[in-house]
Motif scaffolding. Structure first.
Motif, PDB file in Angstrom:
ATOM      1  N   HIS A 239       0.833  -1.210   0.000  1.00  0.00           N
ATOM      2  CA  HIS A 239       0.000   0.000   0.000  1.00  0.00           C
ATOM      3  C   HIS A 239       0.867   1.259   0.000  1.00  0.00           C
ATOM      4  CE1 HIS A 239      -3.988   1.965   1.444  1.00  0.00           C
ATOM      5  NE2 HIS A 239      -3.941   1.832   0.126  1.00  0.00           N
ATOM      6  N   LEU A 240       1.774   1.332  -0.973  1.00  0.00           N
ATOM      7  CA  LEU A 240       2.742   2.413  -1.044  1.00  0.00           C
ATOM      8  C   LEU A 240       2.070   3.711  -1.464  1.00  0.00           C
ATOM      9  CD1 LEU A 240       5.593   0.516  -2.927  1.00  0.00           C
ATOM     10  CD2 LEU A 240       5.035   0.484  -0.487  1.00  0.00           C
ATOM     11  N   GLN A 241       2.370   4.787  -0.726  1.00  0.00           N
ATOM     12  CA  GLN A 241       1.767   6.081  -1.042  1.00  0.00           C
ATOM     13  C   GLN A 241       2.744   7.209  -0.754  1.00  0.00           C
ATOM     14  OE1 GLN A 241      -2.410   6.595   0.478  1.00  0.00           O
ATOM     15  NE2 GLN A 241      -1.980   4.644   1.477  1.00  0.00           N
ATOM     16  N   PHE A 242       2.880   8.118  -1.706  1.00  0.00           N
ATOM     17  CA  PHE A 242       3.559   9.381  -1.455  1.00  0.00           C
ATOM     18  C   PHE A 242       2.527  10.400  -0.968  1.00  0.00           C
ATOM     19  CE2 PHE A 242       7.182   8.176  -4.293  1.00  0.00           C
ATOM     20  CZ  PHE A 242       8.217   8.622  -3.481  1.00  0.00           C
ATOM     21  N   SER A 243       2.985  11.327  -0.139  1.00  0.00           N
ATOM     22  CA  SER A 243       2.147  12.458   0.238  1.00  0.00           C
ATOM     23  C   SER A 243       1.751  13.240  -1.014  1.00  0.00           C
ATOM     24  CB  SER A 243       2.910  13.368   1.202  1.00  0.00           C
ATOM     25  OG  SER A 243       2.299  14.650   1.271  1.00  0.00           O
ATOM     26  N   PRO A 244       0.524  13.750  -1.087  1.00  0.00           N
ATOM     27  CA  PRO A 244       0.116  14.537  -2.257  1.00  0.00           C
ATOM     28  C   PRO A 244       0.751  15.924  -2.316  1.00  0.00           C
ATOM     29  CG  PRO A 244      -1.631  14.520  -0.625  1.00  0.00           C
ATOM     30  CD  PRO A 244      -0.588  13.554  -0.133  1.00  0.00           C
ATOM     31  N   THR A 245       1.406  16.344  -1.221  1.00  0.00           N
ATOM     32  CA  THR A 245       1.992  17.682  -1.190  1.00  0.00           C
ATOM     33  C   THR A 245       3.477  17.694  -0.827  1.00  0.00           C
ATOM     34  OG1 THR A 245       1.195  17.918   1.095  1.00  0.00           O
ATOM     35  CG2 THR A 245      -0.187  18.843  -0.662  1.00  0.00           C
ATOM     36  N   ASP A 246       3.934  16.765  -0.017  1.00  0.00           N
ATOM     37  CA  ASP A 246       5.339  16.692   0.387  1.00  0.00           C
ATOM     38  C   ASP A 246       6.031  15.621  -0.451  1.00  0.00           C
ATOM     39  OD1 ASP A 246       7.811  16.279   1.566  1.00  0.00           O
ATOM     40  OD2 ASP A 246       7.064  16.322   3.627  1.00  0.00           O
ATOM     41  N   PRO A 247       6.897  16.005  -1.388  1.00  0.00           N
ATOM     42  CA  PRO A 247       7.502  15.017  -2.293  1.00  0.00           C
ATOM     43  C   PRO A 247       8.455  14.048  -1.613  1.00  0.00           C
ATOM     44  CG  PRO A 247       8.503  17.173  -2.626  1.00  0.00           C
ATOM     45  CD  PRO A 247       7.333  17.381  -1.702  1.00  0.00           C
ATOM     46  N   ASN A 248       8.787  14.292  -0.344  1.00  0.00           N
ATOM     47  CA  ASN A 248       9.755  13.446   0.357  1.00  0.00           C
ATOM     48  C   ASN A 248       9.143  12.624   1.493  1.00  0.00           C
ATOM     49  OD1 ASN A 248      12.132  14.302  -1.134  1.00  0.00           O
ATOM     50  ND2 ASN A 248      11.874  16.277  -0.105  1.00  0.00           N
ATOM     51  N   LEU A 249       7.820  12.602   1.581  1.00  0.00           N
ATOM     52  CA  LEU A 249       7.154  11.844   2.634  1.00  0.00           C
ATOM     53  C   LEU A 249       6.440  10.636   2.040  1.00  0.00           C
ATOM     54  CD1 LEU A 249       6.355  11.524   5.611  1.00  0.00           C
ATOM     55  CD2 LEU A 249       4.336  12.935   5.115  1.00  0.00           C
ATOM     56  N   ILE A 250       6.711   9.473   2.628  1.00  0.00           N
ATOM     57  CA  ILE A 250       6.155   8.195   2.169  1.00  0.00           C
ATOM     58  C   ILE A 250       5.307   7.586   3.277  1.00  0.00           C
ATOM     59  CG2 ILE A 250       6.790   5.789   1.656  1.00  0.00           C
ATOM     60  CD1 ILE A 250       9.351   6.959   0.331  1.00  0.00           C
ATOM     61  N   MET A 251       4.214   6.972   2.882  1.00  0.00           N
ATOM     62  CA  MET A 251       3.451   6.114   3.792  1.00  0.00           C
ATOM     63  C   MET A 251       3.408   4.712   3.183  1.00  0.00           C
ATOM     64  SD  MET A 251      -0.277   6.619   5.602  1.00  0.00           S
ATOM     65  CE  MET A 251      -1.168   7.023   4.096  1.00  0.00           C
ATOM     66  N   PHE A 252       3.597   3.707   4.037  1.00  0.00           N
ATOM     67  CA  PHE A 252       3.498   2.327   3.583  1.00  0.00           C
ATOM     68  C   PHE A 252       2.867   1.506   4.688  1.00  0.00           C
ATOM     69  CE2 PHE A 252       7.482   2.478   5.859  1.00  0.00           C
ATOM     70  CZ  PHE A 252       7.610   1.236   6.465  1.00  0.00           C
ATOM     71  N   CYS A 253       2.609   0.232   4.407  1.00  0.00           N
ATOM     72  CA  CYS A 253       1.976  -0.580   5.435  1.00  0.00           C
ATOM     73  C   CYS A 253       2.649  -1.938   5.547  1.00  0.00           C
ATOM     74  CB  CYS A 253       0.485  -0.765   5.133  1.00  0.00           C
ATOM     75  SG  CYS A 253       0.136  -2.096   3.967  1.00  0.00           S
ATOM     76  N   HIS A 254       2.399  -2.596   6.664  1.00  0.00           N
ATOM     77  CA  HIS A 254       2.689  -4.006   6.845  1.00  0.00           C
ATOM     78  C   HIS A 254       1.406  -4.750   6.491  1.00  0.00           C
ATOM     79  CE1 HIS A 254       6.162  -3.357   9.979  1.00  0.00           C
ATOM     80  NE2 HIS A 254       6.475  -2.949   8.745  1.00  0.00           N
ATOM     81  N   GLU A 255       1.451  -5.506   5.379  1.00  0.00           N
ATOM     82  CA  GLU A 255       0.292  -6.280   4.952  1.00  0.00           C
ATOM     83  C   GLU A 255       0.144  -7.522   5.823  1.00  0.00           C
ATOM     84  OE1 GLU A 255      -1.798  -5.288   2.788  1.00  0.00           O
ATOM     85  OE2 GLU A 255      -0.826  -4.243   1.120  1.00  0.00           O
ATOM     86  N   GLY A 256      -1.019  -8.174   5.680  1.00  0.00           N
ATOM     87  CA  GLY A 256      -1.292  -9.394   6.421  1.00  0.00           C
ATOM     88  C   GLY A 256      -2.571  -9.253   7.216  1.00  0.00           C
ATOM     89  N   THR A 257      -2.787 -10.162   8.157  1.00  0.00           N
ATOM     90  CA  THR A 257      -3.937 -10.070   9.040  1.00  0.00           C
ATOM     91  C   THR A 257      -3.731  -8.874   9.966  1.00  0.00           C
ATOM     92  OG1 THR A 257      -2.751 -11.853  10.166  1.00  0.00           O
ATOM     93  CG2 THR A 257      -4.797 -12.430   9.064  1.00  0.00           C
ATOM     94  N   TRP A 258      -4.660  -7.943   9.919  1.00  0.00           N
ATOM     95  CA  TRP A 258      -4.456  -6.648  10.573  1.00  0.00           C
ATOM     96  C   TRP A 258      -4.218  -6.761  12.074  1.00  0.00           C
ATOM     97  CZ3 TRP A 258      -8.371  -2.601   8.209  1.00  0.00           C
ATOM     98  CH2 TRP A 258      -8.075  -2.426   6.855  1.00  0.00           C
ATOM     99  N   HIS A 259      -4.824  -7.756  12.727  1.00  0.00           N
ATOM    100  CA  HIS A 259      -4.656  -7.863  14.175  1.00  0.00           C
ATOM    101  C   HIS A 259      -3.292  -8.437  14.549  1.00  0.00           C
ATOM    102  CE1 HIS A 259      -6.339 -11.730  12.852  1.00  0.00           C
ATOM    103  NE2 HIS A 259      -5.684 -12.282  13.864  1.00  0.00           N
ATOM    104  N   GLU A 260      -2.513  -8.887  13.557  1.00  0.00           N
ATOM    105  CA  GLU A 260      -1.193  -9.451  13.823  1.00  0.00           C
ATOM    106  C   GLU A 260      -0.056  -8.529  13.402  1.00  0.00           C
ATOM    107  OE1 GLU A 260      -1.191 -14.132  13.485  1.00  0.00           O
ATOM    108  OE2 GLU A 260      -2.053 -13.281  11.645  1.00  0.00           O
ATOM    109  N   VAL A 261      -0.358  -7.370  12.851  1.00  0.00           N
ATOM    110  CA  VAL A 261       0.685  -6.464  12.377  1.00  0.00           C
ATOM    111  C   VAL A 261       0.461  -5.063  12.925  1.00  0.00           C
ATOM    112  CG1 VAL A 261       0.996  -7.773  10.236  1.00  0.00           C
ATOM    113  CG2 VAL A 261      -0.573  -5.824  10.255  1.00  0.00           C
ATOM    114  N   ASP A 262       1.541  -4.288  12.972  1.00  0.00           N
ATOM    115  CA  ASP A 262       1.439  -2.841  13.156  1.00  0.00           C
ATOM    116  C   ASP A 262       1.426  -2.258  11.751  1.00  0.00           C
ATOM    117  OD1 ASP A 262       1.514  -2.734  16.004  1.00  0.00           O
ATOM    118  OD2 ASP A 262       3.649  -3.222  15.899  1.00  0.00           O
ATOM    119  N   ARG A 263       0.285  -1.859  11.261  1.00  0.00           N
ATOM    120  CA  ARG A 263       0.098  -1.673   9.824  1.00  0.00           C
ATOM    121  C   ARG A 263       0.680  -0.374   9.273  1.00  0.00           C
ATOM    122  NH1 ARG A 263      -3.073  -3.317   5.156  1.00  0.00           N
ATOM    123  NH2 ARG A 263      -3.444  -1.464   3.896  1.00  0.00           N
ATOM    124  N   ILE A 264       0.390   0.768   9.854  1.00  0.00           N
ATOM    125  CA  ILE A 264       0.599   2.055   9.165  1.00  0.00           C
ATOM    126  C   ILE A 264       1.914   2.699   9.592  1.00  0.00           C
ATOM    127  CG2 ILE A 264      -0.443   4.266   8.581  1.00  0.00           C
ATOM    128  CD1 ILE A 264      -3.116   3.115   9.653  1.00  0.00           C
TER     129      ILE A 264
END
Length: 324
Positions: A239-264
């Motif tokens: 779930h790779l995402q760049f910020s829509p305004t800050d060209p140097n900020l990235i958000m990603f996630c840990h995929e899998g069963t949500w209750h077993e990961v720290d996702r965001i």
């Protein structure tokens, strides 16, 4: 308009195979009083995923994919549908600076897999259809996001090994919705419910990833083609995402069963300032479906406390860390 709300919709054969061709161009829904306007003219037309920028810079055109895997625009004022790129391609997003639509062509074909063969990133002008090659990626690498000033692409790869196989049930695509229809048999020999089968499959996939080769986040310069690894770990990155305004900020996630990961998570393009955005406060609390606000100031996400019981739209202020 007074008295009702206007809703735009894309109608495809995936959801209404028998009647899509017979539906009117617009109508008032008797239950909700919504005015519904049908934008698509061809069954199988689909909108982009919710975190992909699907609009032209001026907001007048919507990017959609065609049944053949190509790219088209829909003029929201005139409703004209205009082909831009023939398929099959994999659309990334519309650039926020040039307004060009970026997409991937896999040299092994669109179904060759995310980590098989080389792929080339192109950009096409929405008005003229003129296409330019942006960068060629080596085998095993794929990209999923474009930054705000269109200088970087963001992707993942598996370091030194093929991706771990996902197990725990058989995934069959449901042709009505284009989504996996998970199937598995429990220890009692009886078929599992959809939810339980999906959980089992995702859990086994997560365990395989953690036991396998490390996953790597990388950026690629759209001008020079330079590749730079910025982060690696034994987690299923997605779930790779760049910020829509800050060209140097990235958000990603840990995929899998949500209750077993720290996702965001967020990280800078140089690999610094890794941050976990949400920490659970109870057993079975889950968070996901994360996305940036249009102004880039907030991260919003689906929060359930616990899973399946209390549902929230949760917000995280990037500058202040304040939560909503």
């Amino acid at each position: 308009m007074q008295g009702y709300t206007t809703v735009f919709t894309l109608l495809s054969a995936l959801s209404v195979p028998a009647i899509a061709a017979d539906l009117p161009i617009e109508w008032i829904d008797s239950d909700t009083s919504h005015r519904i306007i049908r934008l698509s003219k061809e069954d199988g037309t689909q909108s982009l995923y919710f975190n992909q920028n699907a609009y032209s810079v001026d907001g007048k055109k919507l990017i959609v994919t065609t049944p053949g895997g190509g790219i088209a625009t829909i003029n929201l004022a005139t409703r004209e549908v205009k082909p831009v790129v023939p398929g099959p391609v994999l659309v990334l997003a519309t650039g926020r600076k040039t307004g060009d639509v970026y997409y991937t062509k896999r040299l092994g074909g669109p179904r060759a897999g995310r980590n098989v063969g080389e792929s080339i990133i192109y950009a096409a002008n929405l008005d003229t259809g003129t296409t330019r090659e942006v960068v060629k990626l080596p085998p095993g690498r794929s990209v999923g996001s474009l930054n705000a000033d269109e200088t970087l692409l963001l992707g993942t790869y598996v370091d030194g090994a093929d991706p771990a196989r996902q197990g725990g049930g058989r995934a069959i695509v449901d042709t009505r919705f284009g989504q996996p229809n998970y199937e598995a048999v429990g220890s009692d020999g009886k078929p599992m419910t959809y939810a339980d089968a999906k959980d089992l499959r995702l859990h086994n996939a997560l365990m395989a990833v953690r036991a396998g080769a490390p996953r790597v986040l990388f950026v690629v310069n759209t001008k020079t083609g330079e590749l730079k690894d910025i982060f690696r770990e034994h987690e299923w990155l997605g779930h790779l995402q760049f910020s829509p305004t800050d060209p140097n900020l990235i958000m990603f996630c840990h995929e899998g069963t949500w209750h077993e990961v720290d996702r965001i998570w967020t990280i800078r393009t140089d690999g610094t300032d890794l941050k976990k955005i949400h920490t659970r406060t109870m057993n079975m609390e889950i968070a996901g479906h994360e996305f940036f606000s249009a102004d880039g100031k907030m991260i919003w996400y689906d929060l359930q406390t616990p899973r399946g019981q209390d549902f929230w739209l949760a917000g995280y202020n990037i500058a202040t860390s304040k939560r909503t």
